[in-house]
Design a protein around this motif. Sequence first.
Motif, PDB file in Angstrom:
ATOM      1  N   TYR A  50       7.589  -8.414  -5.701  1.00 39.17           N
ATOM      2  CA  TYR A  50       7.045  -7.186  -5.123  1.00 39.17           C
ATOM      3  C   TYR A  50       7.664  -5.971  -5.817  1.00 39.17           C
ATOM      4  O   TYR A  50       8.789  -6.022  -6.308  1.00 39.17           O
ATOM      5  CB  TYR A  50       7.332  -7.123  -3.615  1.00 39.17           C
ATOM      6  N   VAL A  51       6.907  -4.878  -5.839  1.00 32.48           N
ATOM      7  CA  VAL A  51       7.357  -3.613  -6.426  1.00 32.48           C
ATOM      8  C   VAL A  51       8.001  -2.780  -5.326  1.00 32.48           C
ATOM      9  O   VAL A  51       7.499  -2.723  -4.204  1.00 32.48           O
ATOM     10  CB  VAL A  51       6.157  -2.858  -7.041  1.00 32.48           C
ATOM     11  N   THR A  52       9.091  -2.120  -5.667  1.00 35.19           N
ATOM     12  CA  THR A  52       9.763  -1.223  -4.721  1.00 35.19           C
ATOM     13  C   THR A  52       9.557   0.230  -5.158  1.00 35.19           C
ATOM     14  O   THR A  52       9.247   0.501  -6.330  1.00 35.19           O
ATOM     15  CB  THR A  52      11.277  -1.503  -4.672  1.00 35.19           C
ATOM     16  N   PRO A  53       9.764   1.172  -4.247  1.00 34.93           N
ATOM     17  CA  PRO A  53       9.704   2.581  -4.641  1.00 34.93           C
ATOM     18  C   PRO A  53      10.727   2.902  -5.733  1.00 34.93           C
ATOM     19  O   PRO A  53      10.484   3.755  -6.586  1.00 34.93           O
ATOM     20  CB  PRO A  53      10.022   3.331  -3.344  1.00 34.93           C
ATOM     21  N   GLU A  54      11.849   2.188  -5.702  1.00 29.58           N
ATOM     22  CA  GLU A  54      12.874   2.404  -6.731  1.00 29.58           C
ATOM     23  C   GLU A  54      12.342   2.056  -8.126  1.00 29.58           C
ATOM     24  O   GLU A  54      12.700   2.699  -9.116  1.00 29.58           O
ATOM     25  CB  GLU A  54      14.131   1.595  -6.403  1.00 29.58           C
ATOM     26  N   ASP A  55      11.485   1.051  -8.228  1.00 29.48           N
ATOM     27  CA  ASP A  55      10.854   0.716  -9.508  1.00 29.48           C
ATOM     28  C   ASP A  55      10.038   1.899 -10.011  1.00 29.48           C
ATOM     29  O   ASP A  55      10.109   2.269 -11.188  1.00 29.48           O
ATOM     30  CB  ASP A  55       9.946  -0.515  -9.377  1.00 29.48           C
ATOM     31  N   PRO A 101      -5.325   8.955 -15.350  1.00 30.95           N
ATOM     32  CA  PRO A 101      -5.383   7.709 -14.588  1.00 30.95           C
ATOM     33  C   PRO A 101      -4.785   6.529 -15.358  1.00 30.95           C
ATOM     34  O   PRO A 101      -4.158   5.648 -14.765  1.00 30.95           O
ATOM     35  CB  PRO A 101      -6.882   7.515 -14.344  1.00 30.95           C
ATOM     36  N   ARG A 102      -4.946   6.527 -16.675  1.00 30.51           N
ATOM     37  CA  ARG A 102      -4.335   5.446 -17.469  1.00 30.51           C
ATOM     38  C   ARG A 102      -2.822   5.506 -17.407  1.00 30.51           C
ATOM     39  O   ARG A 102      -2.145   4.475 -17.437  1.00 30.51           O
ATOM     40  CB  ARG A 102      -4.807   5.514 -18.922  1.00 30.51           C
ATOM     41  N   ALA A 103      -2.266   6.708 -17.327  1.00 30.43           N
ATOM     42  CA  ALA A 103      -0.811   6.850 -17.192  1.00 30.43           C
ATOM     43  C   ALA A 103      -0.345   6.266 -15.868  1.00 30.43           C
ATOM     44  O   ALA A 103       0.689   5.596 -15.799  1.00 30.43           O
ATOM     45  CB  ALA A 103      -0.413   8.320 -17.298  1.00 30.43           C
ATOM     46  N   THR A 104      -1.123   6.502 -14.819  1.00 32.91           N
ATOM     47  CA  THR A 104      -0.803   5.939 -13.507  1.00 32.91           C
ATOM     48  C   THR A 104      -0.808   4.419 -13.564  1.00 32.91           C
ATOM     49  O   THR A 104       0.090   3.756 -13.047  1.00 32.91           O
ATOM     50  CB  THR A 104      -1.816   6.444 -12.459  1.00 32.91           C
ATOM     51  N   LEU A 105      -1.812   3.866 -14.223  1.00 36.67           N
ATOM     52  CA  LEU A 105      -1.880   2.411 -14.377  1.00 36.67           C
ATOM     53  C   LEU A 105      -0.720   1.881 -15.216  1.00 36.67           C
ATOM     54  O   LEU A 105      -0.212   0.788 -14.952  1.00 36.67           O
ATOM     55  CB  LEU A 105      -3.213   2.007 -15.006  1.00 36.67           C
ATOM     56  N   ASP A 127       0.821  -1.213   0.000  1.00 34.13           N
ATOM     57  CA  ASP A 127       0.000   0.000   0.000  1.00 34.13           C
ATOM     58  C   ASP A 127       0.852   1.259   0.000  1.00 34.13           C
ATOM     59  O   ASP A 127       0.537   2.233  -0.689  1.00 34.13           O
ATOM     60  CB  ASP A 127      -0.944   0.021   1.201  1.00 34.13           C
ATOM     61  N   SER A 128       1.945   1.244   0.766  1.00 29.25           N
ATOM     62  CA  SER A 128       2.794   2.439   0.843  1.00 29.25           C
ATOM     63  C   SER A 128       3.439   2.771  -0.502  1.00 29.25           C
ATOM     64  O   SER A 128       3.563   3.943  -0.870  1.00 29.25           O
ATOM     65  CB  SER A 128       3.872   2.265   1.912  1.00 29.25           C
ATOM     66  N   VAL A 129       3.810   1.762  -1.260  1.00 29.33           N
ATOM     67  CA  VAL A 129       4.419   1.979  -2.575  1.00 29.33           C
ATOM     68  C   VAL A 129       3.353   2.429  -3.571  1.00 29.33           C
ATOM     69  O   VAL A 129       3.580   3.331  -4.385  1.00 29.33           O
ATOM     70  CB  VAL A 129       5.156   0.719  -3.063  1.00 29.33           C
ATOM     71  N   GLU A 130       2.183   1.831  -3.494  1.00 27.69           N
ATOM     72  CA  GLU A 130       1.083   2.251  -4.357  1.00 27.69           C
ATOM     73  C   GLU A 130       0.693   3.698  -4.059  1.00 27.69           C
ATOM     74  O   GLU A 130       0.470   4.493  -4.982  1.00 27.69           O
ATOM     75  CB  GLU A 130      -0.113   1.322  -4.164  1.00 27.69           C
ATOM     76  N   ASN A 131       0.644   4.049  -2.788  1.00 30.70           N
ATOM     77  CA  ASN A 131       0.336   5.434  -2.415  1.00 30.70           C
ATOM     78  C   ASN A 131       1.416   6.385  -2.893  1.00 30.70           C
ATOM     79  O   ASN A 131       1.126   7.527  -3.275  1.00 30.70           O
ATOM     80  CB  ASN A 131       0.130   5.559  -0.903  1.00 30.70           C
ATOM     81  N   TYR A 132       2.666   5.940  -2.884  1.00 31.60           N
ATOM     82  CA  TYR A 132       3.764   6.755  -3.406  1.00 31.60           C
ATOM     83  C   TYR A 132       3.552   7.036  -4.895  1.00 31.60           C
ATOM     84  O   TYR A 132       3.692   8.179  -5.341  1.00 31.60           O
ATOM     85  CB  TYR A 132       5.094   6.041  -3.157  1.00 31.60           C
ATOM     86  N   LEU A 133       3.193   6.011  -5.652  1.00 31.70           N
ATOM     87  CA  LEU A 133       2.913   6.194  -7.075  1.00 31.70           C
ATOM     88  C   LEU A 133       1.767   7.185  -7.268  1.00 31.70           C
ATOM     89  O   LEU A 133       1.845   8.090  -8.103  1.00 31.70           O
ATOM     90  CB  LEU A 133       2.578   4.854  -7.727  1.00 31.70           C
ATOM     91  N   LEU A 134       0.721   7.032  -6.491  1.00 29.30           N
ATOM     92  CA  LEU A 134      -0.417   7.963  -6.586  1.00 29.30           C
ATOM     93  C   LEU A 134      -0.005   9.378  -6.203  1.00 29.30           C
ATOM     94  O   LEU A 134      -0.445  10.348  -6.828  1.00 29.30           O
ATOM     95  CB  LEU A 134      -1.567   7.476  -5.706  1.00 29.30           C
ATOM     96  N   ASP A 135       0.851   9.508  -5.196  1.00 31.09           N
ATOM     97  CA  ASP A 135       1.339  10.831  -4.784  1.00 31.09           C
ATOM     98  C   ASP A 135       2.131  11.503  -5.898  1.00 31.09           C
ATOM     99  O   ASP A 135       2.009  12.712  -6.115  1.00 31.09           O
ATOM    100  CB  ASP A 135       2.210  10.726  -3.528  1.00 31.09           C
ATOM    101  N   VAL A 136       2.954  10.718  -6.587  1.00 26.25           N
ATOM    102  CA  VAL A 136       3.736  11.267  -7.703  1.00 26.25           C
ATOM    103  C   VAL A 136       2.801  11.825  -8.771  1.00 26.25           C
ATOM    104  O   VAL A 136       2.941  12.974  -9.222  1.00 26.25           O
ATOM    105  CB  VAL A 136       4.681  10.200  -8.310  1.00 26.25           C
ATOM    106  N   ALA A 152       4.159  -1.288 -15.504  1.00 23.05           N
ATOM    107  CA  ALA A 152       5.584  -1.328 -15.844  1.00 23.05           C
ATOM    108  C   ALA A 152       6.433  -1.623 -14.615  1.00 23.05           C
ATOM    109  O   ALA A 152       7.432  -2.350 -14.699  1.00 23.05           O
ATOM    110  CB  ALA A 152       6.004  -0.001 -16.483  1.00 23.05           C
ATOM    111  N   ALA A 153       6.052  -1.091 -13.461  1.00 21.13           N
ATOM    112  CA  ALA A 153       6.792  -1.355 -12.228  1.00 21.13           C
ATOM    113  C   ALA A 153       6.699  -2.833 -11.853  1.00 21.13           C
ATOM    114  O   ALA A 153       7.683  -3.437 -11.417  1.00 21.13           O
ATOM    115  CB  ALA A 153       6.267  -0.477 -11.100  1.00 21.13           C
ATOM    116  N   LYS A 154       5.520  -3.412 -12.041  1.00 22.61           N
ATOM    117  CA  LYS A 154       5.366  -4.845 -11.775  1.00 22.61           C
ATOM    118  C   LYS A 154       6.215  -5.658 -12.749  1.00 22.61           C
ATOM    119  O   LYS A 154       6.849  -6.649 -12.357  1.00 22.61           O
ATOM    120  CB  LYS A 154       3.894  -5.250 -11.870  1.00 22.61           C
TER     121      LYS A 154
END
Length: 101
Positions: A54-59, A33-37, A8-17, A42-44
């Motif tokens: 698992y996805v990392t913030p670095e991804d 929203p499609r860009a976010t997806l 959740d924290s990494v997903e929230n980071y992506l949303l925050d960006v 791509a991170a996955k």
Amino acid sequence: MVAVSIEDSVENYLLDVCDALRAHRDVEIGPSPRATLAVLKAAKARAWMQERTYVTPEDVKHLATPLLAHRLVLTLEATLKLSNERLVQQVLDSLTVPTEV
């Protein structure tokens, strides 16, 4: 097929960006929203290619500029002083990156 998860924290980071880019004063049109997806998928994929489940913030950080910069439309004033890529980097630098607890 191995499932790649995202905390959740990494997903929230992506949303925050993406939210920060949309709300930035120098951005007329931000990532959709499609860009976010697209960044999420791509991170996955990047995690899977590096043999992680698992996805990392670095991804997210690694992929944000190439996947989001070209989707931005900057204000006229902003185009005179910075590039789309630089703006994405500024947003990444301004956000707190989630860490493991």
